[in-house]
Structures are given as C-alpha cells and as structure tokens.
Design an enzyme around this catalytic site. Structure first.
Site, mmCIF file in Angstrom:
data_model
loop_
_atom_site.group_PDB
_atom_site.id
_atom_site.type_symbol
_atom_site.label_atom_id
_atom_site.label_comp_id
_atom_site.label_asym_id
_atom_site.label_seq_id
_atom_site.Cartn_x
_atom_site.Cartn_y
_atom_site.Cartn_z
ATOM 1 N N LYS A 72 0.944 -1.107 -0.065
ATOM 2 C CA LYS A 72 -0.111 0.044 -0.078
ATOM 3 C C LYS A 72 0.517 1.237 -0.024
ATOM 4 C CE LYS A 72 -3.776 2.198 2.668
ATOM 5 N NZ LYS A 72 -4.774 1.960 3.830
ATOM 6 N N SER A 147 -9.789 1.981 2.802
ATOM 7 C CA SER A 147 -8.882 2.838 2.004
ATOM 8 C C SER A 147 -7.832 2.019 1.281
ATOM 9 C CB SER A 147 -7.927 3.879 2.879
ATOM 10 O OG SER A 147 -7.145 3.261 3.818
ATOM 11 N N SER A 171 -10.071 -0.419 6.919
ATOM 12 C CA SER A 171 -9.361 -0.177 5.715
ATOM 13 C C SER A 171 -8.462 -1.506 5.159
ATOM 14 C CB SER A 171 -8.448 0.662 5.455
ATOM 15 O OG SER A 171 -9.073 1.809 5.534
HETATM 16 N N1 GLN Z 1 -13.233 4.475 6.227
HETATM 17 C C1 GLN Z 1 -12.758 4.707 7.552
HETATM 18 C C2 GLN Z 1 -12.096 6.113 7.214
HETATM 19 O O1 GLN Z 1 -12.337 6.772 6.164
HETATM 20 C C3 GLN Z 1 -11.378 4.105 7.626
HETATM 21 C C4 GLN Z 1 -10.219 4.077 7.058
HETATM 22 C C5 GLN Z 1 -9.190 3.209 7.475
HETATM 23 O O2 GLN Z 1 -9.232 2.397 8.230
HETATM 24 N N2 GLN Z 1 -7.886 3.827 7.170
HETATM 25 O O3 GLN Z 1 -11.519 6.720 8.131
#
Ligand code: GLN
Length: 490
Positions: A72, A147, A171
């Site tokens: 990532k 994400s 995410s």
């Molecule tokens: N969807 C969540 C957010 O927008 C989690 C994102 C994540 O785990 N990095 O913060």
C-alpha cells in the site's frame, strides 16, 4: 498461485523469483485500467528478485523467499516513491523503508510496486485517491472498498499473491470483504507503525491482505513483532508462528469438527435492520457452516456500536489534524509555486496539496481539539471509546470470537457516495468499534450478495488472539471455496 503455492514452486525451482516477478509485472500492465498500482520500478524489482534467486541457489529456503508482493502506498519505501495517495507527497522519495516493508524484504519477498489508496488512508471506496480511482475486479463499475482499495483490487485480480494494507477504522477488512479476499488487522501495536504515513496514530495498524488465511498467516508471522526503538506504541510481545497456529489442535476437537468448543458471539447490533438482507444471508450461511465445524453460536450485545461512528469521526480527524500539520510546504512534499508571505505559503500549499476529504477532516479535527470544544467533543469521545472497549471485554466473557458482517452492503458503484461524506462514514459501522478497542479483526470470503458481489464475514478476537482468528478462518476455508473464486476475466 497464492503465497504458499508460489513459495513452494520457487523453492522446488519450478520457477524463479525473477520469472514470477516478470510475469506479474506484465500482468499488472495488462490490467492497468483497474487502477490498482500507483508506482513501479522494474529495475529495483528485478534486482530484489535476483537477490532472492541467489539466496535460493545458495540453498536457503523460506516461506516468503522469492515471493512477489506489493505495498500500500502509505508505507515508505526506498525503491519506490511514496505518495499516500496524495498530491502533497507527489514524487516523495523516502530515505528509509517502513519496518514492515523491511521485514518482508529481509525474508526475501520481492516488491512489485506501490498500491493505490485513499488519500492519507481516509476513505471507504478508494475514490479519495488524488491519482485515480481503483476498480473492483468483480464489477469494474464498483469500488474495491477503501482505503486499501489498490491492495484489495490487486490481490482479487490475481495481479499479486498478497499485499500489505493498513486499517485505522476498517481499511483492511472492508476492501477485503468487497473484493472476496482475506485480510487481517492485528491487535493495535502488533505491527510497527514506523514508516507508515500517519493518519490516526492511536488507531493505525498494518496487516496482510491475501487470498487465504493461510497466506495471511505467512505474511503476518514476518510483519509482526516488537520495534520499540522506532515505534513507542509497538508492543513488547514476541512474534508468533501463525502458520503453526492454523493446525494447532483445539481441546476436544475432532477431524470433522476442528472447531468443537469454539464459542462464536453474534452481536445483536450487527444483525439489525441497518444491514442489507443479501449480506445477512451470506453471513448466516457462513455461520451455519461454522456450526457444522463444531462451533456454537451465542447471542451477545455490543450496545455502543452506533456510537462508534461519532466517536471515531471525532478521534480520527483530531489525530489526523495533528499528524498532517507536518505537511506545511517546508519539511515535506509539495510547496505552492507563488505566495506573498509565510502564512500565504502555508495556506496555498495545503489548499493545493490536500484533497477535499482530507481538508474536511483537518477542519473537523482542529475544531474538536480547539479550546472550548475539547471537553465537549474530544474528551467525551475518548471516554466513550473506553466504554466501547469495555463492551468487548464483557462480550468475551461469553464467547471466544465475535462474528458478523464487515459492512452493511456489498461494494457500491463508483461515484455513488463520492459527494456524500456521511454516507461513507455510516458504512463503517461494523468495523470502527474493533479499531477503537484496538482488537484484532479479519474479513473472510463468505459468499456473494447483490449483483454477484463478494460478501465478507468479519471475525474479531481478543487482544493477541490473531492465531485463534486465523485458525478460525482457516478451518472455514478448508471446508468452503469462496476464497478460491476468481472474478471473470482475471
Ligand atoms: N473508512 C474509514 C475512514 O475513512 C477507515 C479508513 C481506514 O481504516 N484507514 O476513516
């Protein structure tokens, strides 16, 4: 091939690390339209592969030696640029590798490139990437989740056997669920955060995303472990052999009932009207399979589930507003070309460098931390966070593992929620509380729902129970083949 199969083929010299890397680099180019990758560096990848082949020729063997992976783009890497999906870091070249990246490299894994993600890991659909949306291989008009959307899309499209991801509020688990792959977010502090571009430091955690629990076990065994000199929140808990944990016999287990005695808790709040019927059906069918494997189902309650959304969306932006203050045009990344004075330089740099969702969170975070609002919002959120963690401890007196959906629906259409931040936040309902409590959680492919889209089963364990979680997922994957299904055209 998955990680385990490919490692065996490489160890048996049926193929080489160089051949595997070259093959997957070509595949990645063929499927560039998926938007899974943000960066390649063929020379660096092949140099890593040649080094792995040399170690193999010298007789060395290892479960990741010569195996291609991708990271990532939130992990800093010396062989590739790191952007965190943001214009702010366009072209940024790190002088060091993240600990997780370095550990995988030391084990002989070969890095193919950097994977797309929401900007600074803020998002649920990978549509907040400053570069390109990523697409879901099961239906390219839909999001792969976020994400870690690029990681999920790449593994699901069989562009790479496994990838790293990060999970702050879901995410790893949610994109794994949306694309039919397996992913685990370990206990907070289990994997070093050193070299992970920070979003919300008290929540951020790295983990593997792969086809199967067995493959996740291989990666996590290498990624996890203390790194206290570099990350003060890294836990002083020795690395474990999660592969060995997969087949560890449970007390009272039999060959046909490997999970006999396992109590699976089902939180009432996860099975309510807020969850789409197609998702519930797939999850219920998976739970019936668990009963056949010897597990018993118990009803439990996580009464503050709904509060996890406001609590998370106060704490995460608060920490983000602080973490992202380092991107000021002086120390890192982008700087506005024209400005009148220092304040103007900051303002233009940050307005140009950050996308709308990141700006929104910096503003929310700055507001909830400001004098006069701190007690009303931030402090209150921290207090409720503690209660959410206590709810889990109460639940774990009744069960060993908690199960439910990962998300209330299957993957949505690209653009469907882009204009509506609240709709995105609400879709995180089932993953946020685990993160707030710092518990390990995973997503396991459990079937298909509306539009033929994958549905994941979420499994949550108590602190340090990654081994038991992976074993629970592994037993299911020995009895089902959802994780082996591949999207058409890939
Ligand atoms: N969807 C969540 C957010 O927008 C989690 C994102 C994540 O785990 N990095 O913060």
């Amino acid at each position: 091939m998955g990680v385990t199969e490919l490692a065996a083929a490489i160890a048996a010299r049926q193929t080489s690390a160089v051949e595997a890397a070259q093959h997957l680099l070509v595949r990645a180019r063929q499927h560039e339209g998926l938007g899974a990758y943000l960066a390649f560096n063929k020379d660096a990848t092949l140099a890593q592969a040649r080094a792995a082949d040399a170690r193999l020729a010298a007789g060395e063997r290892g479960p990741l030696l010569g195996v291609p992976l991708a990271h990532k783009d939130i992990f800093v890497t010396t062989d590739f640029p790191t952007t965190a999906g943001s214009k702010m870091l366009q072209g940024y070249q790190s002088p060091f590798n993240a600990t997780v990246v370095q550990r995988l490299a030391d084990a002989g894994a070969v890095s193919l490139g950097k994977l797309n993600c929401d900007e600074f890991a803020m998002g649920s659909g990978n549509d907040n990437s400053a570069y390109a949306p990523a697409h879901n291989p099961w239906d390219v008009s839909r999001v792969p989740g976020g994400s870690s959307g690029g990681s999920a899309a790449a593994v699901a499209a069989r562009l790479v056997p496994a990838a790293t991801g990060t999970d702050t509020g879901g995410s790893i688990r949610q994109p794994a669920s949306f694309t039919g792959i397996t992913g685990i977010k370990p206990t907070y502090g289990r994997c070093s955060r050193y070299g992970m571009v920070a979003f919300a430091s008290s929540l951020d955690q790295a983990g593997p995303m792969a086809r199967s629990a067995a493959d996740c076990a291989v990666l996590l065994s290498t990624m996890a472990g203390p790194d206290i000199d570099r990350d003060s929140t890294s836990l002083d808990h020795p690395a474990e052999d999660y592969t060995a944990a997969l087949n560890q016999p449970r007390e009272g287990a039999t060959a046909s009932q490997p999970l006999k005695g396992l109590r699976i808790g089902l939180p009432t709040e996860f099975f309510g009207a807020g969850c789409a019927p197609d998702v519930i059906n797939a999850v219920r069918a998976a739970l019936a399979e668990y009963q056949k494997l010897g597990a018993t189902l118990v009803d439990i309650s996580l009464p503050r589930t709904e509060l996890s959304i406001p609590v998370y969306y106060i704490i995460a932006p608060a920490e983000a507003s602080s973490n992202l203050s380092r991107f000021d045009g002086v120390k890192f990344g982008h700087r506005a070309a024209q400005y009148t004075d220092l304040a103007d330089m900051y303002q233009k740099t940050r307005s140009e460098g950050f996308g709308p969702e990141v700006q929104r969170r910096i503003m929310i975070g700055t507001y909830v931390l400001s004098h006069g609002y701190y007690d009303a919002y931030y402090l209150k959120a921290q207090q409720i966070r503690r209660l959410i963690a206590q709810d889990f401890q109460q639940a774990f007196t009744q069960c060993d593992v908690i199960a439910g959906p990962v998300a209330p629906t299957v993957a949505w259409k690209i653009g469907e929620k882009s204009e509506d931040p609240l709709a995105n936040y609400l879709a995180d309902i089932y993953t946020l509380s685990t993160s707030l409590a710092g518990l390990p959680g995973m997503s396991v492919p459990a079937g298909f729902g509306a539009g033929g889209m994958p549905v994941g089963l979420q499994l949550v364990g108590n602190y340090f129970k990654e081994g038991e979680l992976l074993q629970t997922a592994y037993a299911f994957q020995q009895a089902t083949d959802w994780h082996l299904r591949t999207a058409q055209g890939f």
